[in-house]
Design an enzyme around this catalytic site. Structure first.
Site, mmCIF file in Angstrom:
data_model
loop_
_atom_site.group_PDB
_atom_site.id
_atom_site.type_symbol
_atom_site.label_atom_id
_atom_site.label_comp_id
_atom_site.label_asym_id
_atom_site.label_seq_id
_atom_site.Cartn_x
_atom_site.Cartn_y
_atom_site.Cartn_z
ATOM 1 N N CYS A 79 0.895 -1.107 -0.079
ATOM 2 C CA CYS A 79 -0.132 -0.068 0.321
ATOM 3 C C CYS A 79 1.082 1.150 -0.075
ATOM 4 O O CYS A 79 0.584 2.005 -0.172
ATOM 5 C CB CYS A 79 -0.978 0.254 1.491
ATOM 6 S SG CYS A 79 -0.384 -0.045 2.479
ATOM 7 N N GLN A 80 2.754 1.442 0.465
ATOM 8 C CA GLN A 80 2.910 2.201 0.412
ATOM 9 C C GLN A 80 3.113 2.887 -0.743
ATOM 10 O O GLN A 80 2.791 5.019 -0.099
ATOM 11 C CB GLN A 80 4.259 2.295 0.983
ATOM 12 C CG GLN A 80 4.676 1.127 2.167
ATOM 13 C CD GLN A 80 4.211 -0.007 1.671
ATOM 14 O OE1 GLN A 80 3.977 -0.670 0.550
ATOM 15 N NE2 GLN A 80 5.122 -0.555 2.661
#
Length: 342
Positions: A79-80
């Site tokens: 998700c970064q």
């Protein structure tokens, strides 16, 4: 009807464990983090393959499915690149950015009956996500996607995630909320555990272990109240970054949880007092690995490493990065409800 699944970006197996709990047969998981192999295989009796998703062929993945069964391809990409913390930065330079395109390449080649993905809510702001949904629809999938508050399904964590379900079999959706009026609290989740001091561990549970605190951070947590912020501290305890304009908005760091509320969202560094609101409500320490695992709904018997290789930070990272097991179970139940109606 049987659902066969392959879990891309599987990590330590949170999504896989939840899907299995719901009745899905997960045959394999792919991830580049070799440290996750033990947890993934020992707990789920599925094969872990340490391989970059971008190098996978459709033949590699398709070989896991059994003839005649409904095929599910799950892919919860890191998700970064889509996190709110990256807003304003050119996230296209992040090497994780193309992974949703790699996921779509595999979907296009295999054309499984079912697809699911989970990510941070801000994923919807990015063109790669819009391209992903458009491609699914062009391939004939019915797509359901929405922001999901995990507390509404009984997770003791204020985690909000974007969940997508897609099906070639017809319209699909997530099952209705189960706990929208009675969220599970921190006290209900971890109040039964033995008390610990910072740096201690429970001799009967190696996972119930808390990080050490520096003398300064011990003074800070002693001066922290549940639900409060670093603004409650004496001036001399405040960090230099908090005195800057740019640091004044991060009020949750060095915070304590509250007994009567769900926990905050678990993250990669959820075992550290200074990394978010990860202070225990009443004990002078950060939450333990066991407590983080409970907030992520991992079963008590879930093993993350062999007893002789209990690396604190590595296990904390695995737990914090995981898809909550309960969310995987909710997704699995939604898929079964769907196929039983078509």
């Amino acid at each position: 009807m049987m659902i066969d699944a392959v879990d891309l970006f599987c990590g330590a197996g949170g999504l896989t464990a939840g899907l299995i709990q719901a009745g899905v047969r997960v045959h394999a998981g792919y991830d580049i983090d070799q440290a996750c192999q033990y947890a993934y295989e020992v707990n789920n009796q599925a094969k872990f393959i340490a391989q970059d998703i971008e190098t996978l062929t459709t033949e590699d993945v398709a070989a896991w499915y059994q003839p005649g069964n409904i095929r599910l391809l799950a892919g919860c990409a890191p998700c970064q690149p889509f996190s709110s913390y990256t807003q304003g930065r050119d996230t296209r330079q992040d090497k994780k950015w193309p992974l949703l395109y790699a996921f779509m390449r595999l979907i296009r080649g295999i054309q499984p009956e079912l697809v699911t993905m989970e990510n941070v809510p801000d994923v919807t702001k990015h063109q790669v996500y819009r391209d992903f949904v458009q491609s699914l629809e062009e391939l004939g999938y019915s797509v359901w996607a929405d922001r999901v508050s995990c507390v509404d399904y009984g997770l003791p964590q204020q985690r909000k995630r974007h969940v997508l379900l897609a099906s070639k079999l017809g319209p699909i959706s997530l099952i209705p909320k189960t706990h929208d009026t009675n969220p599970v609290t921190v006290e209900q989740a971890i109040g039964h555990l033995p008390a610990l001091a910072a740096g201690e561990w429970d001799k009967n549970d190696p996972l119930h272990r808390a990080a050490k605190l520096t003398d300064l951070n011990m003074k800070r947590i002693i001066n922290s109240r549940p639900g409060g912020t670093w603004r409650d501290w004496p001036e001399e305890l405040r960090a230099k970054c908090h005195r800057k304009t740019t640091g004044k908005t991060y009020s949750s760091v060095y915070g304590r949880m509250q007994w009567d509320e769900p926990s905050p969202t678990m993250t990669t560094l959820c075992y550290g007092f200074g990394n978010g609101r990860f202070g225990h409500p009443v004990q002078h320490r950060a939450i333990s690995l066991r407590e983080a695992a409970i907030f992520q709904s991992f079963p008590a018997n879930y093993k993350f490493a062999p007893p002789e290789k209990m690396n604190f930070k590595a296990i904390g990272r695995m737990i914090g990065n995981a898809v909550p097991v309960l969310l995987g179970d909710i997704i699995g139940k939604s898929l079964f409800k769907h196929i039983n109606k078509v």
